[in-house]
Structure formats: structure tokens, C-alpha cells
Design an enzyme around this catalytic site. Structure first.
Site, PDB file in Angstrom:
ATOM      1  N   LYS A 151     -25.467  92.567 -67.448  1.00 47.16           N
ATOM      2  CA  LYS A 151     -24.147  93.224 -67.319  1.00 47.16           C
ATOM      3  C   LYS A 151     -23.136  92.431 -68.133  1.00 47.16           C
ATOM      4  CE  LYS A 151     -22.434  96.816 -65.084  1.00 47.16           C
ATOM      5  NZ  LYS A 151     -23.144  98.063 -64.748  1.00 47.16           N
TER       6      LYS A 151
ATOM      7  N   LYS B  84     -32.397  97.823 -59.911  1.00 43.53           N
ATOM      8  CA  LYS B  84     -32.339  99.244 -60.305  1.00 43.53           C
ATOM      9  C   LYS B  84     -33.404  99.554 -61.359  1.00 43.53           C
ATOM     10  CE  LYS B  84     -28.162 100.514 -60.852  1.00 43.53           C
ATOM     11  NZ  LYS B  84     -26.847 100.771 -61.466  1.00 43.53           N
TER      12      LYS B  84
ATOM     13  N   LYS C 125     -30.827  94.940 -69.273  1.00 39.90           N
ATOM     14  CA  LYS C 125     -30.151  96.218 -69.537  1.00 39.90           C
ATOM     15  C   LYS C 125     -28.999  96.327 -68.573  1.00 39.90           C
ATOM     16  CE  LYS C 125     -30.153 100.178 -71.713  1.00 39.90           C
ATOM     17  NZ  LYS C 125     -28.719  99.947 -71.957  1.00 39.90           N
TER      18      LYS C 125
ATOM     19  N   SER D 274     -30.546 105.993 -70.668  1.00 38.02           N
ATOM     20  CA  SER D 274     -30.409 104.930 -71.678  1.00 38.02           C
ATOM     21  C   SER D 274     -31.781 104.491 -72.175  1.00 38.02           C
ATOM     22  CB  SER D 274     -29.680 103.721 -71.092  1.00 38.02           C
ATOM     23  OG  SER D 274     -28.287 103.906 -71.129  1.00 38.02           O
TER      24      SER D 274
HETATM   25  P1  NAD Z   1     -14.888 105.437 -64.963  1.00 36.19           P
HETATM   26  O1  NAD Z   1     -14.067 104.348 -65.500  1.00 36.19           O
HETATM   27  O2  NAD Z   1     -15.217 106.605 -65.824  1.00 36.19           O
HETATM   28  O3  NAD Z   1     -14.253 105.992 -63.605  1.00 36.19           O
HETATM   29  C1  NAD Z   1     -13.851 105.161 -62.552  1.00 36.19           C
HETATM   30  C2  NAD Z   1     -12.950 105.992 -61.667  1.00 36.19           C
HETATM   31  O4  NAD Z   1     -12.641 105.255 -60.484  1.00 36.19           O
HETATM   32  C3  NAD Z   1     -11.630 106.377 -62.316  1.00 36.19           C
HETATM   33  O5  NAD Z   1     -11.311 107.711 -61.991  1.00 36.19           O
HETATM   34  C4  NAD Z   1     -10.629 105.434 -61.644  1.00 36.19           C
HETATM   35  O6  NAD Z   1      -9.303 105.939 -61.624  1.00 36.19           O
HETATM   36  C5  NAD Z   1     -11.229 105.389 -60.260  1.00 36.19           C
HETATM   37  N1  NAD Z   1     -10.762 104.275 -59.425  1.00 36.19           N
HETATM   38  C6  NAD Z   1     -10.616 102.971 -59.745  1.00 36.19           C
HETATM   39  N2  NAD Z   1     -10.134 102.298 -58.676  1.00 36.19           N
HETATM   40  C7  NAD Z   1      -9.999 103.214 -57.678  1.00 36.19           C
HETATM   41  C8  NAD Z   1      -9.551 103.148 -56.337  1.00 36.19           C
HETATM   42  N3  NAD Z   1      -9.154 101.987 -55.801  1.00 36.19           N
HETATM   43  N4  NAD Z   1      -9.531 104.287 -55.593  1.00 36.19           N
HETATM   44  C9  NAD Z   1      -9.938 105.462 -56.129  1.00 36.19           C
HETATM   45  N5  NAD Z   1     -10.375 105.591 -57.387  1.00 36.19           N
HETATM   46  C10 NAD Z   1     -10.400 104.467 -58.155  1.00 36.19           C
HETATM   47  O7  NAD Z   1     -16.244 104.715 -64.433  1.00 36.19           O
HETATM   48  P2  NAD Z   1     -17.662 105.383 -64.136  1.00 36.19           P
HETATM   49  O8  NAD Z   1     -18.506 105.192 -65.330  1.00 36.19           O
HETATM   50  O9  NAD Z   1     -17.463 106.731 -63.527  1.00 36.19           O
HETATM   51  O10 NAD Z   1     -18.198 104.367 -63.026  1.00 36.19           O
HETATM   52  C11 NAD Z   1     -17.859 104.497 -61.659  1.00 36.19           C
HETATM   53  C12 NAD Z   1     -18.834 103.680 -60.834  1.00 36.19           C
HETATM   54  O11 NAD Z   1     -20.164 104.119 -61.121  1.00 36.19           O
HETATM   55  C13 NAD Z   1     -18.818 102.171 -61.135  1.00 36.19           C
HETATM   56  O12 NAD Z   1     -19.111 101.456 -59.956  1.00 36.19           O
HETATM   57  C14 NAD Z   1     -19.951 102.017 -62.108  1.00 36.19           C
HETATM   58  O13 NAD Z   1     -20.476 100.684 -62.126  1.00 36.19           O
HETATM   59  C15 NAD Z   1     -20.932 103.008 -61.543  1.00 36.19           C
HETATM   60  N6  NAD Z   1     -21.950 103.436 -62.500  1.00 36.19           N
HETATM   61  C16 NAD Z   1     -21.604 104.047 -63.668  1.00 36.19           C
HETATM   62  C17 NAD Z   1     -22.605 104.421 -64.567  1.00 36.19           C
HETATM   63  C18 NAD Z   1     -22.312 105.121 -65.867  1.00 36.19           C
HETATM   64  O14 NAD Z   1     -23.263 105.486 -66.576  1.00 36.19           O
HETATM   65  N7  NAD Z   1     -21.082 105.386 -66.213  1.00 36.19           N
HETATM   66  C19 NAD Z   1     -23.948 104.159 -64.266  1.00 36.19           C
HETATM   67  C20 NAD Z   1     -24.269 103.562 -63.046  1.00 36.19           C
HETATM   68  C21 NAD Z   1     -23.245 103.197 -62.179  1.00 36.19           C
END
Ligand code: NAD
Length: 421
Positions: free
Chosen positions: A104, A92, A68, A347
Site C-alpha cells: 500500500k 485479501k 499489490k 487489477s
Molecule cells: P473515493 O475517494 O472515490 O471515495 C471515498 C468517499 O468517502 C468520498 O465520497 C468521500 O467524500 C467519502 N468520505 C470520506 N470521509 C467520509 C466520512 N467521514 N463520512 C462519509 N463519507 C466520507 O474512494 P474509494 O475508491 O471509493 O474507496 C472507498 C473505500 O473503499 C476505501 O476504504 C478504500 O480503501 C476502499 N477500497 C477501494 C478500492 C478501489 O478500487 N477504489 C478497492 C478496495 C477497497
């Protein structure tokens, strides 16, 4: 830096091993993924040209169930990054006691450069390229950076076309109209909020209205900013890839979300002042929340961090070097595999609902998510206290011991044990 990412992740895992029961067989198996696929995704661009984008799907472990893990669209995606993210997913899902392994995927692409129809062709093309190695019982993708429910809907639809039948549980994070579940898009931030509330009295005693800076204002970061502001926290800094905004008195999060929705970025904000991106990580705050990409805090900037506590919402935002520096400085770190586990947990609910043909209402999703997050957070904290471990190590120990029991039960070690006996 991504080439070192997996080694860096394995260092953290191995630091937990002296405190955990893990057989030699299980340790050896966890040093490499079950399967890794690299694909080339051809996309016909709007101007008629054909472009090829490299894509990846890694199944790191599937001992306790199908792999997953999300799909990321980002120019920095590499085989090493996807493998590391799949490795983290393995722990996780174990930590949360879900019937899944870790996987992934990703495509090396800048989605901001694509039109909506190019993005759809890329999403469908990537899914078609990995269709043979995924499936509701094998490996189940979900959203990650720059992929959302629209993208998941295209992918689920493409899988149905390829397989000539309905298999909605092949992908989670879908739109409601295609078998999604209420509460999935806020699940990661909701889960993080429950972890924060559960450990707040431990890591932030005697602070009623903590100050917080959040790096990353996307799905996870912006929704968590709203929840914390609603709970009376002072959100003094936020940033995305284009700008970092600061106001020591507290930012109007709703106004910033409106602005980002309207313009696509935080640049030229209606409130607060723009500061250098790097300075956001160094604000004097009670809590720092990296919610963007991995490696945001490393050996070069960790000494400048002024926060008392860090909640890792991004996957792997701190390198092992940063961990050591911050630990020496007395900064409390609440690890990613716990803090951001709400997404994969909801999920799981979506996958169950799709497989049973059931419908879950939002209240049920929220109530079961909170219960699961609080239960596992309490378990990690109890383990940290009982064995005198940092929370990250305790989280890994909790996950490793669960996984080890399953691996040993399926592996040759237990078989030889039986024969000897
Ligand atoms: P997203 O694409 O919705 O948002 C990412 C954000 O990070 C955006 O606002 C982008 O502009 C910003 N960003 C990128 N580079 C940057 C930098 N150098 N400085 C500052 N901001 C920066 O992605 P998301 O889904 O919010 O995921 C964010 C993190 O959370 C990732 O590491 C992802 O793996 C993790 N995550 C997400 C989920 C999920 O369900 N969406 C679940 C677990 C973990």
C-alpha cells in the site's frame, strides 16, 4: 487512532489463529512488513512556492508474488495507516488466490486543495520518489481513496520515463488508452455486488427489496448504490465527507450521482433530506455499507447501529471493539477482505493483459470477476459453516492457510524438516 490501527488489525488476525494452521515461523514473519519507505515529495505549487508532502510505500508481504495495493491521497495518511492497509492487502490477495502479496502507499495531502497541474506534479513526484522499490515483479500500485485512472496514467508514464521503456504492468487502474482494462473502475463495486448476491439468502432471508444505507459516495460507494438500486434495493441513505442524505422511501441514486458530478459533493441535494453524518450509520436498515474510511464504526457508536447486516466495502471500517459489540447484538458482518476484493482481482487481469500483450474485452472481465468472487465467497461460507466461525474469522482462516503453505514452502522450517527426515 491510526497509531492503534495496526495493533487492532493484528488482534483480528490473531483471533483467527486458533482456527487456522499457521507455523510459528509464518506467524512471526507476519508481525512486521517486508519493507517500509518514507519519502518527502517536493511539489512546485502554481504560485511558485515549494511544498513538501510526506509519502509512504509499504510492502507487507511478497511470499506468493509482487506486493499489490493502492495509493491513497488524504490528509490523514500516516505510516501506521499505510502499513495496516498493506497488512489487509496481504490477506485479501491470499483470500482471492491471486499471485500477489500485500502492499500500500499514500501521501498526506488534501487533494481538494490542489489544482489539476499541482495534482499531476504530486503524482509524478511521488512515483519518482518510490520508483526504486516498485516494479511489475516487485510491487504494483493501483488506485485507492482520491486517486483514479488519471493519476495512475501519470504514474505509469513517469515510471516509463524513469526506466526508459514501456512497463505498463507496473501500475494497474490505468486509463484504457494507456493499457488499462475495461471494467476496472467499477470492479470494486461489481465484486461487492457479487458477494452480496452470493450471501443474500443466508444473511437476509425472506427480504425481497432490502433497505440499505451507504457511507461514502465515491468510486466504490456510488457505483454500488446504483447496482443495488437497479437490483430493486431501497437505497434510503448515502453520505460523503460533506453531507448525509436520507429518504425512507428510497433515494433517486442517479440524481444524486449527477448532483455530485456537477457540484463535487452531496451537499444541497436535489432529493432526500440532509441528516447528521453520524445518524446515517444508525438508520434502521437491513444493510449498512461503510464505503469511506477505516474506523467509521468503533466502540463509541457501535451500540447505536440498527442494521441487520454490514458489508464492509471500505478497508477496516469497523474496529475490533465495534466487531465485538455488533457480534453480541447479532449483527452479521461480511468482511472487507472479501467484500472489496473485486478491485484487486480486476487489477490482476490488467497485469496479466499488460504482461502478455493481450486485450481483454469487458464481457470476459465481468464473467471472470463474477466467477472468482462467487468461488471464494462460497469457500468462506463453507468454512464458516464447517468450523462454526463468524464470516470474518472464516475469511482470515481461508487466507492464512493458503499463505502459510507458501511461507513454509519457502522458509527454513521446511528445510530443517527435510534435513531431519
Ligand atoms: P473515493 O475517494 O472515490 O471515495 C471515498 C468517499 O468517502 C468520498 O465520497 C468521500 O467524500 C467519502 N468520505 C470520506 N470521509 C467520509 C466520512 N467521514 N463520512 C462519509 N463519507 C466520507 O474512494 P474509494 O475508491 O471509493 O474507496 C472507498 C473505500 O473503499 C476505501 O476504504 C478504500 O480503501 C476502499 N477500497 C477501494 C478500492 C478501489 O478500487 N477504489 C478497492 C478496495 C477497497
Amino acid at each position: 487512532m491510526t497509531d492503534d490501527l495496526l495493533e487492532d488489525a493484528i488482534v483480528r488476525f490473531e483471533e483467527a489463529l486458533p482456527h487456522a494452521q499457521l507455523s510459528e515461523d509464518a506467524h512471526e514473519r507476519l508481525r512486521s512488513p517486508v519493507s517500509s519507505l518514507k519519502v518527502s515529495v517536493p511539489v512546485r505549487m502554481d504560485d511558485g512556492r515549494l511544498r513538501i508532502f510526506p509519502g509512504y510505500r509499504v510492502r507487507y508481504d511478497d511470499t506468493r508474488g509482487p506486493a499489490k495495493g493502492g495509493i491513497r491521497f488524504h490528509p490523514g495518511v500516516t505510516a501506521a495507516e499505510v502499513t495496516t492497509l498493506a497488512f489487509w492487502m496481504t490477506f485479501k490477495t491470499e483470500l482471492m488466490d491471486l499471485p500477489f502479496g500485500g502492499g500500500k502507499g499514500g501521501v498526506a495531502v488534501d487533494p481538494k486543495q490542489l489544482s489539476a497541474s499541482e495534482l499531476e506534479r504530486l503524482s509524478r513526484g511521488y512515483l519518482a520518489a518510490i520508483a526504486d522499490v516498485i516494479g511489475p515483479d516487485v510491487d504494483i500500485p493501483a488506485p485507492d481513496v482520491a486517486t483514479n485512472e488519471l493519476v495512475m496514467g501519470w504514474m505509469a508514464h513517469e515510471y516509463a520515463k524513469i526506466n526508459r521503456g514501456h512497463h505498463p504492468s507496473v501500475v494497474t487502474g490505468k486509463p484504457l488508452a494507456l493499457g488499462g482494462i475495461p471494467g476496472r473502475s467499477s470492479a470494486t463495486s461489481d465484486g461487492a455486488f457479487h458477494v452480496i448476491r452470493t450471501v443474500q439468502s443466508r444473511v437476509l432471508p425472506d427480504i425481497d427489496h432490502p433497505s440499505v444505507a451507504i457511507q461514502g459516495f465515491g468510486n466504490a460507494g456510488s457505483q454500488l448504490a446504483t447496482r443495488l438500486a437497479e437490483a430493486g434495493w431501497r437505497v434510503v441513505g448515502v453520505s460523503d465527507s460533506s453531507a448525509a442524505i436520507h429518504d425512507a422511501g428510497g433515494l433517486d441514486v442517479a440524481a444524486l450521482r449527477e448532483h455530485k458530478k456537477a457540484t463535487g459533493s452531496l451537499a444541497d441535494p436535489p432529493v432526500g433530506e440532509e441528516i447528521a453524518a453520524e445518524d446515517l450509520l444508525c438508520l434502521e436498515v437491513d444493510v449498512l455499507i461503510p464505503a469511506a474510511l477505516e474506523g467509521a464504526i468503533d466502540g463509541s457508536n457501535a451500540e447505536r447501529v440498527r442494521a441487520r447486516t454490514i458489508f464492509e466495502v471500505a478497508n477496516g471500517p469497523l474496529t475490533a471493539d465495534a466487531d465485538r459489540i455488533l457480534d453480541d447484538a447479532g449483527v452479521q458482518i461480511v468482511p472487507d477482505i472479501l467484500v472489496n476484493a473485486g478491485g484487486v482481482t480486476v487489477s490482476w487481469f490488467e497485469w496479466i493483459a499488460n504482461r502478455t500483450g493481450d486485450r481483454w474485452d469487458e464481457a470476459t472481465v465481468r464473467e471472470r470477476l463474477e466467477r472468482r468472487m462467487v468461488t471464494e465467497t462460497d469457500a468462506v461460507v463453507a468454512l464458516a459453516d464447517a468450523r462454526d466461525l463468524p464470516l470474518r474469522t472464516a475469511a482470515y482462516v481461508h487466507a492464512i492457510e493458503r499463505l502459510s503453505r507458501s511461507m513454509d514452502a519457502t522458509g527454513t522450517a521446511s528445510l530443517f524438516g527435510d534435513l531431519d527426515g
